[in-house]
Write a protein that holds these residues in place. Structure first.
Motif, PDB file in Angstrom:
ATOM      1  N   MET A 197      -6.140   7.045   9.247  1.00  0.00           N
ATOM      2  CA  MET A 197      -5.495   5.933   8.232  1.00  0.00           C
ATOM      3  C   MET A 197      -4.063   5.835   8.704  1.00  0.00           C
ATOM      4  N   GLU A 218       0.984  -1.114  -0.022  1.00  0.00           N
ATOM      5  CA  GLU A 218      -0.054  -0.035  -0.027  1.00  0.00           C
ATOM      6  C   GLU A 218       0.945   1.389   0.030  1.00  0.00           C
ATOM      7  N   ARG A 236      -3.880   3.059  11.262  1.00  0.00           N
ATOM      8  CA  ARG A 236      -3.986   2.206  10.766  1.00  0.00           C
ATOM      9  C   ARG A 236      -2.815   1.428  10.104  1.00  0.00           C
ATOM     10  N   ARG A 237      -2.114   2.155   9.188  1.00  0.00           N
ATOM     11  CA  ARG A 237      -0.909   1.831   8.672  1.00  0.00           C
ATOM     12  C   ARG A 237       0.175   1.557   9.279  1.00  0.00           C
ATOM     13  N   TRP A 263       0.774   4.191   1.110  1.00  0.00           N
ATOM     14  CA  TRP A 263       1.384   4.925   2.261  1.00  0.00           C
ATOM     15  C   TRP A 263       2.025   4.181   3.238  1.00  0.00           C
ATOM     16  N   SER A 264       2.024   3.001   3.145  1.00  0.00           N
ATOM     17  CA  SER A 264       3.007   2.231   4.063  1.00  0.00           C
ATOM     18  C   SER A 264       4.481   2.303   3.490  1.00  0.00           C
ATOM     19  N   THR A 279      -0.665  -1.792  10.712  1.00  0.00           N
ATOM     20  CA  THR A 279      -0.439  -2.881   9.910  1.00  0.00           C
ATOM     21  C   THR A 279       1.214  -3.292   9.675  1.00  0.00           C
ATOM     22  N   LEU A 280       1.940  -2.098   9.834  1.00  0.00           N
ATOM     23  CA  LEU A 280       3.467  -2.454   9.575  1.00  0.00           C
ATOM     24  C   LEU A 280       4.012  -3.037  10.859  1.00  0.00           C
TER      25      LEU A 280
END
Length: 161
Positions: free
Chosen positions: A52, A22, A55-56, A24-25, A59-60
């Motif tokens: 957001m 993604e 959340r990112r 943004w990641s 996720t990382l």
């Protein structure tokens, strides 16, 4: 729209995209490589909405690329630090920066610079064992067996499930 997981795909590129694919990641990892650790630093550098960004970052962390560390107990505040797995992503970002600079930024406003010498850096992918540059003409993927092994020719075709 629910995203399809590629975590079990028989291709390391697909699995890598599952972890960091993604955009943004990738920008969060870029800023982490440049020294950002705090939420507000990432937000300032990327401009992503706070929900957001949270959340990112999570996720990382779940993917093992960043680790979350408490730096202030009241109110609780955390920093995000690259793990070994996250630091190992640097060559990918440097390759992307070099490619983007060559093909997408012809005005030449960006360069990678060695902090020690001030010289412009031009990343090259080389084989760890031979030291030879890796070029597409000399590369072919090869499955070494195990679960999900199949004909290599089919690994990178979109029409094969």
């Amino acid at each position: 729209m629910k995203r399809t997981s590629l975590a079990d795909a028989p291709c390391p590129i697909a699995r890598s995209l599952d972890a960091v694919g993604e955009w943004w990641s990738l920008l969060i990892l870029r800023d982490a490589m440049l020294g950002s650790t705090r939420f507000d630093e990432f937000q300032r550098g990327i401009g992503l909405a706070t929900n957001m960004l949270a959340r990112r970052l999570q996720t990382l962390v779940e993917a093992g690329l960043l680790e979350r560390r408490l730096y202030q107990p009241r109110p609780p505040r955390h920093e995000y630090h690259l793990t070994d797995k996250g630091r190992d992503f640097l060559p990918v970002l440097l390759a992307m920066a070099d490619w983007g600079n060559r093909w997408l930024m012809p005005e030449g406003d960006f360069r990678l610079v060695c902090k020690d010498t001030g010289a412009t850096l031009h990343p090259v992918l080389v084989d760890r064992d031979s030291g030879r540059p890796i070029i597409a003409a000399r590369v072919t993927p090869e499955m070494t067996g195990g679960a999900g092994a199949r004909d290599v020719e089919t690994l990178y075709r979109e029409d094969v499930p």
